[in-house]
Design an enzyme around this catalytic site. Sequence first.
Site, PDB file in Angstrom:
ATOM      1  N   ARG A 204      -1.205  -0.965   9.156  1.00 33.61           N
ATOM      2  CA  ARG A 204      -0.234  -1.294   8.113  1.00 33.61           C
ATOM      3  C   ARG A 204      -0.908  -2.171   7.062  1.00 33.61           C
ATOM      4  NH1 ARG A 204       5.727  -4.091   8.868  1.00 33.61           N
ATOM      5  NH2 ARG A 204       4.523  -5.837   9.741  1.00 33.61           N
TER       6      ARG A 204
ATOM      7  N   ASP B  80       7.913 -13.505  12.191  1.00 38.05           N
ATOM      8  CA  ASP B  80       6.917 -13.179  11.175  1.00 38.05           C
ATOM      9  C   ASP B  80       7.534 -13.400   9.800  1.00 38.05           C
ATOM     10  OD1 ASP B  80       8.518 -10.984  10.658  1.00 38.05           O
ATOM     11  OD2 ASP B  80       7.016  -9.487  11.187  1.00 38.05           O
TER      12      ASP B  80
END
Length: 539
Positions: free
Chosen positions: A168, A449
């Site tokens: 990613r 996150d």
Amino acid sequence: MSNTEAIIQGVSILGPLNDQTRKILNKEATAFLALLHRSFNEKRKDLLKSRDIRQVELDNGILPDFLPETKHIRENDAWKGAPPAPGLIDRRTEITGPTDRKMVVNALNSNVWTYMADFEDSSAPTWDNMVNGQVNLYDAIRKQVDFKQGEKEYKLRTDRKLPTLIARSRGWHMVEKHFTVDGEPISASLFDFGLYFFHNAQELVKTGTGPYFYLPKMESHLEARLWNDVFNLAQDYISMPRGTIRGTVLIETIVAAFEMEEIIYELRDHSSGLNCGRWDYIFSVIKKFRQSSNFVLPDRSAVTMTVPFMDAYVQLLIKTCHKRGVHAMGGMAAQIPIKDNKEANDKAMAGVYADKLREVRAGHDGTWVAHPALANIANEVFNKHMPTPNQLFVRREEVHITANDLLNMNMPGTVTEEGIRKNLNIGLGYMEGWLKGIGCVPINYLMEDAATAEVSRSQLWQWCKHGITTAEGKKVDKAYAQKLLKEQADELSSKAAKGNKYHLAAQYFSGQVTGEDYADFLTTLLYNEITSVGPAAKL
């Protein structure tokens, strides 16, 4: 002068290089990055300007809807996305995490089907993190990633096939300021994609998979079209057949939810489906509609996957993907095992089980976990309820989602002081870790996150902006928000090691929770704190 030498004229690498990172940023790879930048950066910047124009419309009360100009795409049942690529047919459990060497080994040794190696929300984009992450993936693909840390050895398992690797990259809004082309920093998306693809695409195909990517933070099908153009150029550049690359798009913005079919259509030869990026999606709803009191959400704990707007988003995503023959991936289980409290751990793991059961019954083809210990739970649920490699045959033709369904904010719940303090703790805890170069931070047995930190600060901003009254009868205003922020920062700092960055985090957070200034992303707000540009390195 060779063609490579000519292309790299005007390129400056402003971060340090060592023998390991020089093999990643060699002249040939540098030339490829420069080519990507010169080919696509102007279009990228135009698309970011379009985001700004769209935000002005939203601020003025113009709500999103399905696009009339692409109605013909949605109504044409004939087209399909690409068939599942080698290694992506069965994706029932995917583990995600940053690209540090320990994580890479542990993730690839986990009992999962794929590993999403993350340069984005679970990584703080220091120069070292980004380039060493590329080194670690390069080595892992070639099975030369084993290492020793102290007395402990980290080795890739050899008793079974390793999970399929998916990288990613960072989103279109970010830049990598340590790599400039003609005086301008390269797009972080192109930097991450370019290095991974250039070095590993052929090797991945040789080992039976391919160059696969997760594509984050997109806000329109035109941004997907740009990715598709990047993919085509990249494949042509190394004489790789078009369609070898696969991209799974995270639907993590409310505006993208109205363009899911168009996003698959733009990427159709390279599409490997869509993913429910649940926390970023909630963040996006607050962010995009922050000027409207009609979109004020209660405490984060009340915004579950079963509230109307989240349920509609999930149902539409699954129906859309399966209509077009591509995977519909479920969301993240961020829990961490609670080793010292069996009762609390059992309750948390039961919650994970119930969440995964909801996903598989809805028709998802796979799901995410943040910790290897959760993989067994996800596997148990999906193995029991999905004996097939995927559920692409589950068409969900009974689902009919309207624009109003996607925008239905009706849900039970209130704003509480406990909810405010939790948001402050998460926001400060995450930002403090990020300022130290750590992109995923364990807080209260959840792996937080950037997405969850964004929800936390956006909710505080929204509550302050609209003068919400808490369940305890206290009006949320600037003074109240700043008072609680100071209390939480002082408490966290007092319990942490000397030299912690909680008060620096609080300085940044202070401007983001009063209903006034609102940074587009926390990561761009903090980026300069964790980067230092040095003299240009010699290639």
